[in-house]
Scaffold this active site. Sequence first.
Site, PDB file in Angstrom:
ATOM      1  N   TYR A 143       0.817  -1.214   0.000  1.00  0.00           N
ATOM      2  CA  TYR A 143       0.000   0.000   0.000  1.00  0.00           C
ATOM      3  C   TYR A 143       0.855   1.270   0.000  1.00  0.00           C
ATOM      4  CZ  TYR A 143      -3.759  -3.233   1.396  1.00  0.00           C
ATOM      5  OH  TYR A 143      -4.656  -4.272   1.460  1.00  0.00           O
ATOM      6  N   ASP A 169     -10.145  -8.596   8.805  1.00  0.00           N
ATOM      7  CA  ASP A 169     -11.591  -8.524   8.534  1.00  0.00           C
ATOM      8  C   ASP A 169     -12.224  -9.910   8.594  1.00  0.00           C
ATOM      9  OD1 ASP A 169     -11.651  -5.833   8.346  1.00  0.00           O
ATOM     10  OD2 ASP A 169     -12.406  -5.735   6.290  1.00  0.00           O
ATOM     11  N   LYS A 220       4.011 -15.423   2.693  1.00  0.00           N
ATOM     12  CA  LYS A 220       3.933 -16.187   1.443  1.00  0.00           C
ATOM     13  C   LYS A 220       5.376 -16.459   1.015  1.00  0.00           C
ATOM     14  CE  LYS A 220       1.448 -17.903  -1.954  1.00  0.00           C
ATOM     15  NZ  LYS A 220       0.601 -19.093  -1.765  1.00  0.00           N
ATOM     16  N   ASP A 234      -2.349 -18.412   2.476  1.00  0.00           N
ATOM     17  CA  ASP A 234      -3.536 -19.116   1.951  1.00  0.00           C
ATOM     18  C   ASP A 234      -4.036 -20.133   2.976  1.00  0.00           C
ATOM     19  OD1 ASP A 234      -1.032 -20.128   1.397  1.00  0.00           O
ATOM     20  OD2 ASP A 234      -1.545 -20.994  -0.537  1.00  0.00           O
ATOM     21  N   ASP A 273      -4.676  -6.742   6.459  1.00  0.00           N
ATOM     22  CA  ASP A 273      -5.910  -6.038   6.109  1.00  0.00           C
ATOM     23  C   ASP A 273      -7.019  -7.066   5.862  1.00  0.00           C
ATOM     24  OD1 ASP A 273      -7.729  -4.199   5.235  1.00  0.00           O
ATOM     25  OD2 ASP A 273      -6.715  -3.708   3.358  1.00  0.00           O
TER      26      ASP A 273
END
Length: 370
Positions: A156, A265, A205, A237, A261
């Site tokens: 980001y 959630d 990852k 994952d 992020d």
Amino acid sequence: MDKAERKSDIMNMKIAVISGDGIGPEIVAEAKKVLDAVCDKYGHSIEYKDVLMGGASIDKYGVPLTEETINVCRESDAVLMGSIGGNTQTSPWYKLPPELRPEAGLLGIRKALALFANLRPAYLYPELKEACPLKESVADKGFDMMIMRELTGGLYFGDRYTKEIDGVTTAVDTLIYNENEIRRIAVKGFDIARKRHGKVTLVDKANVLDSSRLWRKVVTEVAADYPDVEFVTMLVDNAAMQLVKDPAQFDVMLTENMFGDILSDEASMITGSIGMLPSASLNETKFGLYEPSGGSAPDIAGKGIANPIATILSAAMMLRYTFDLDEEADAIENAVAKVLKEGYRTIDIAKAGESSLKTAEMGSLIADRI
Ligand code: NAD
């Protein structure tokens, strides 16, 4: 422990208060009520300084964040915030250019205060198990985790652009981390695991990304300084699957900005109740900004029915992480658990047909149980 026994630990806390917009002022008032009850019981005192941000600041100063607000926050030990923003379809704030909208204030303050570590706990109260969308056999085991997300680096914040390459429109985002950015949040993650259940899961990852391989190397080095904390790694994952299959396995989940992020959630969804979830954003010192995970809920603002518990639990996080007042933080968390056990509910967590309390009634009941 009574006041007399704790005399040496008595604190005068300087707290900047950003009540914000929508339900913000209603829920912050209840958190202050509970903090004042903690002060009464344990002998601490609090100096509150109210400052404006978001829509309230736009209305008064034409901008969502002023230097004055930043300075008051910097001079305080911590910031307690409600939430900012309005109805994005109808509020005049959203006719302004993006850099002048309420949310720009939030990004601006995180940057100005160098808040790089975001903490979002996800805890399933046994009394609210029915709101959990997971299978009963999974929900029955409960869960109590802390998602620790890096907040100021990664995809980001890296360079991004879109351009024609060989006649084809091509978009580029850059995922960049240096070892210092990783080490400082890893240290916070392990320190926090020590205050909780003693386990850190690094989510990355590393089978594909260089940045993830650097995370693994640096976090593994930090882990060596915390032999008392269990350290495991998990691919992102798999983590997304494990969150719905067996969330009880997680304590502190440490991860970079974008993975955090998304996973935070997912973790809040499985608790089933947004009005219950606190959050904290910390910098390199003990300073932090504490706020509920939800937004300003313009649909219910002014009705006095918002759930104040997320904000009250954010105040508990403030006592624990900025002031190291673990016993006082426990007192707030236990009071919340007690009120739920006694069957009290606000409208968002009440079952169909169940009666519900107003925001201020819920705050008072919790304060009374400190
Ligand atoms: P929201 O979280 O405000 O509301 C989503 C739903 O959850 C609504 O139905 C609302 O009534 C309910 N809800 C949220 N908090 C509640 C509480 N404490 N008690 C009872 N019900 C609650 O999300 P949204 O509607 O997408 O956003 C509204 C505004 O909030 C927008 O302007 C958005 O930008 C802003 N926002 C601010 C923050 C922040 O201040 N950190 C975070 C998220 C959204």
